[in-house]
Write an enzyme that holds these catalytic residues in place. Structure first.
Site, PDB file in Angstrom:
ATOM      1  N   ASP A 158       0.849  -1.188   0.000  1.00 23.19           N
ATOM      2  CA  ASP A 158       0.000   0.000   0.000  1.00 23.19           C
ATOM      3  C   ASP A 158       0.886   1.240   0.000  1.00 23.19           C
ATOM      4  OD1 ASP A 158      -2.538   1.138  -0.085  1.00 23.19           O
ATOM      5  OD2 ASP A 158      -2.557   1.509   2.057  1.00 23.19           O
ATOM      6  N   HIS A 213      -3.571  14.078   1.516  1.00 21.20           N
ATOM      7  CA  HIS A 213      -3.750  13.137   2.623  1.00 21.20           C
ATOM      8  C   HIS A 213      -2.503  13.101   3.509  1.00 21.20           C
ATOM      9  CE1 HIS A 213      -4.833   9.601   4.914  1.00 21.20           C
ATOM     10  NE2 HIS A 213      -3.732   8.992   4.516  1.00 21.20           N
ATOM     11  N   GLU A 221     -10.097   4.098   4.522  1.00 15.45           N
ATOM     12  CA  GLU A 221      -9.269   4.832   3.575  1.00 15.45           C
ATOM     13  C   GLU A 221      -9.767   4.504   2.176  1.00 15.45           C
ATOM     14  OE1 GLU A 221      -5.081   5.688   5.855  1.00 15.45           O
ATOM     15  OE2 GLU A 221      -5.077   4.155   4.291  1.00 15.45           O
ATOM     16  N   GLU A 251      -9.398   4.215  -1.504  1.00 16.80           N
ATOM     17  CA  GLU A 251      -8.246   4.052  -2.392  1.00 16.80           C
ATOM     18  C   GLU A 251      -8.647   3.346  -3.678  1.00 16.80           C
ATOM     19  OE1 GLU A 251      -4.800   2.307  -0.630  1.00 16.80           O
ATOM     20  OE2 GLU A 251      -5.245   3.030   1.397  1.00 16.80           O
ATOM     21  N   ASP A 258      -8.829   0.492   2.675  1.00 15.95           N
ATOM     22  CA  ASP A 258      -7.780   0.072   3.600  1.00 15.95           C
ATOM     23  C   ASP A 258      -8.229   0.443   5.017  1.00 15.95           C
ATOM     24  OD1 ASP A 258      -5.315  -0.820   4.563  1.00 15.95           O
ATOM     25  OD2 ASP A 258      -4.398   1.148   4.319  1.00 15.95           O
ATOM     26  N   ARG A 315      -6.688   3.586  13.950  1.00 16.46           N
ATOM     27  CA  ARG A 315      -5.780   4.722  14.127  1.00 16.46           C
ATOM     28  C   ARG A 315      -5.091   4.706  15.495  1.00 16.46           C
ATOM     29  NH1 ARG A 315      -4.770   6.106   8.993  1.00 16.46           N
ATOM     30  NH2 ARG A 315      -6.649   6.781   7.891  1.00 16.46           N
ATOM     31  N   GLN A 324      -2.430   2.053  15.268  1.00 17.71           N
ATOM     32  CA  GLN A 324      -1.420   2.553  14.331  1.00 17.71           C
ATOM     33  C   GLN A 324      -0.531   3.621  14.973  1.00 17.71           C
ATOM     34  OE1 GLN A 324      -3.124   4.398  10.853  1.00 17.71           O
ATOM     35  NE2 GLN A 324      -1.157   4.970   9.985  1.00 17.71           N
ATOM     36  N   LYS A 328      -3.259  -2.001  10.401  1.00 20.42           N
ATOM     37  CA  LYS A 328      -3.705  -2.113   9.009  1.00 20.42           C
ATOM     38  C   LYS A 328      -4.001  -3.544   8.585  1.00 20.42           C
ATOM     39  CE  LYS A 328      -2.842   2.228   7.494  1.00 20.42           C
ATOM     40  NZ  LYS A 328      -3.764   3.068   6.698  1.00 20.42           N
ATOM     41  N   THR A 345      -8.485  -5.600   4.485  1.00 19.43           N
ATOM     42  CA  THR A 345      -8.484  -4.693   3.341  1.00 19.43           C
ATOM     43  C   THR A 345      -9.549  -5.201   2.375  1.00 19.43           C
ATOM     44  OG1 THR A 345      -6.103  -4.284   3.554  1.00 19.43           O
ATOM     45  CG2 THR A 345      -7.134  -3.720   1.446  1.00 19.43           C
ATOM     46  N   GLU A 355      -9.341  12.492   8.558  1.00 17.81           N
ATOM     47  CA  GLU A 355      -9.284  13.837   7.992  1.00 17.81           C
ATOM     48  C   GLU A 355     -10.642  14.529   8.034  1.00 17.81           C
ATOM     49  OE1 GLU A 355      -6.710  13.726   4.168  1.00 17.81           O
ATOM     50  OE2 GLU A 355      -7.466  11.694   4.503  1.00 17.81           O
TER      51      GLU A 355
END
Length: 441
Positions: free
Chosen positions: A148, A155, A221, A223, A255, A259, A262, A275, A279, A388
């Site tokens: 990834d 971002h 996420e 993507e 993904d 948080r 992470q 992560k 996925t 975000e």
């Protein structure tokens, strides 16, 4: 319009010809091509036409055997399918576009040739055509490796401001190379698969010590994922100019990200357990060849550094080999649209990502998958993660039912859809990827 015909402007019309893997009550998983709201069993279709090479590759429960055949075969197969399936498109000039050498062997009534009339091509597809409602869709590839990337400057800047407020938003290497991490192939799942809330170590900055438990800052996420074929040997490289020979197609990719896990684990080696728990990708792989009308130049600003030669590529048709893709993504949470990221804003191209991934001699395998990283734009409505959108939970989103979200709750369903401009004003579809959060075990 008859159900046997497909509107020429359907997002899964002949301009798209996306591949997936499907099964029915009577048949084991095999490769299919989406045409409108139907799935064409291309293994039996190719067998009836005497295309035994394709029939054998498509009679398997993943796209990997077809990916192994390489770019020239992919292009030949797409040309053959375009000609063959054109008979089922509304407004097609020749309803008998399906080659006459195999129509008689597949028509349900056994009547073909001149006596079959103008509907012969459509009728000939009937034995190979299944409604989407009657099939089960499966993971389209056996994922060999998963990487990834982190290709959106917006971002990366937002994450830098949130996670490292006292430092520069972008690390010093970010505009010199596509940053990425190695993910877990075994937890890539298909659209519709539930995601179990992950458990792990968490430590907020003010906490005296880490604690263990379910993630309380579970995120998404938005993507794109790129499916790779044409295996290479260890020690070789794939250049930017060669990348399109190895990128078979595009999927929508979510993904999922814990948080809090992470944030505690990622220094110094980057993402790991935050992560690797899941996925999600769409069931349909839309060939890269379908995006010719969506190629765009990469966004660059005055003062950006020149990239090194191996990341440049030739100029080609004006946008060059290092091209971006004008793909429009929409993200919904429990039915509320929360974001519309634009992939044309991505700083690094898929060709550059693949070139960087192999520049050290790392080999490619059929079924490799690499993600773009979160697609985010300059404006809040185009941000591709809850981190975000809610600015780390400090600005919760309000959904249509009046509830608010900083991060995901158990029972939440996230759905991402995407499309791109196609030839002559058509749309190229990528389908959807959806997943629902279930409680930690």
């Amino acid at each position: 319009m008859s159900r046997d015909l497909v509107s020429a402007d359907h997002p899964f019309g002949p301009q798209t010809l996306a591949f997936g893997v499907f099964s029915t009550d009577a048949n084991a998983p095999r490769v299919g091509v989406r045409l409108g709201d139907d799935v064409i069993d291309v293994s039996t279709l190719a067998g009836a036409a005497g295309r035994e090479d394709l029939a054998a590759a498509w009679a398997t429960p993943s796209l990997n055997a077809f990916l192994a055949l390489g770019h020239e075969v992919w292009a030949d197969a797409r040309a053959w399918l375009t000609e063959t399936l054109g008979a089922a498109v509304e407004g097609a000039d020749d309803r008998r576009a399906i080659p006459s050498n195999w129509v008689s062997s597949v028509q349900p009534d056994g009547v073909a040739g001149e006596g079959a009339g103008a509907g012969a091509g459509v009728d000939a597809l009937a034995a190979h055509r299944h409604s989407l409602e009657d099939v089960t869709l499966h993971l389209p590839i056996e994922v060999a490796d998963y990487v990834d990337f982190y290709a959106s400057a917006h971002h990366a800047s937002n994450v830098g401001k949130i996670f490292r407020p006292d430092n520069a938003a972008l690390p010093p290497n970010w505009k010199h190379l596509p940053i990425g991490y190695h993910g877990r192939a075994g937890t890539v799942v298909v659209d519709g698969t539930d995601i179990t809330r992950p458990t792990g170590q968490r430590k907020a900055p003010a906490d005296p010590a880490p604690t263990f438990g379910p993630s309380i800052r579970l995120d998404i996420e938005a993507e794109l994922g790129y499916v790779v074929g044409g295996a290479t040997t260890m020690g070789s490289r794939v250049s930017v100019d060669e990348a399109a020979q190895h990128i078979f197609g595009v999927v929508i990719l979510n993904d999922w990200s814990a948080r809090d896990i992470q944030a505690w684990e990622y220094v110094p080696l980057g993402p790991f357990l935050g992560k690797s728990f899941g996925t999600s990708i769409s069931a349909w792989v839309t060939p890269l060849a379908a995006f010719d009308s969506a190629r765009v130049a990469l966004p660059r600003e005055e003062g950006d550094p020149e990239v090194l030669d191996y990341l440049r590529g030739g100029e080609g048709d004006g946008v060059g080999a290092a091209f971006g893709l004008d793909i429009h993504v929409e993200v919904s949470l429990n039915g509320t649209v929360i974001s519309r990221p634009e992939n044309r804003d991505m700083y690094w191209s898929p060709a550059q990502m693949l070139a960087h991934m192999t520049v050290n001699g790392a080999s490619l395998r059929n079924g490799d998958l690499f993600g773009s990283g979160t697609i985010s734009g300059a404006e809040k409505p185009t941000r591709g993660s809850l981190l975000e959108l809610s600015w780390s939970g400090t600005e919760p989103l309000t959904l249509d039912d009046g509830s608010t979200r900083g991060f995901l709750e158990d029972g939440d369903t996230v759905t991402m859809t995407a499309w791109a401009p196609g030839p002559d004003g058509t749309r190229v579809g990528l389908g959807q990827v959806s997943g629902t959060i279930t409680p930690a075990t």
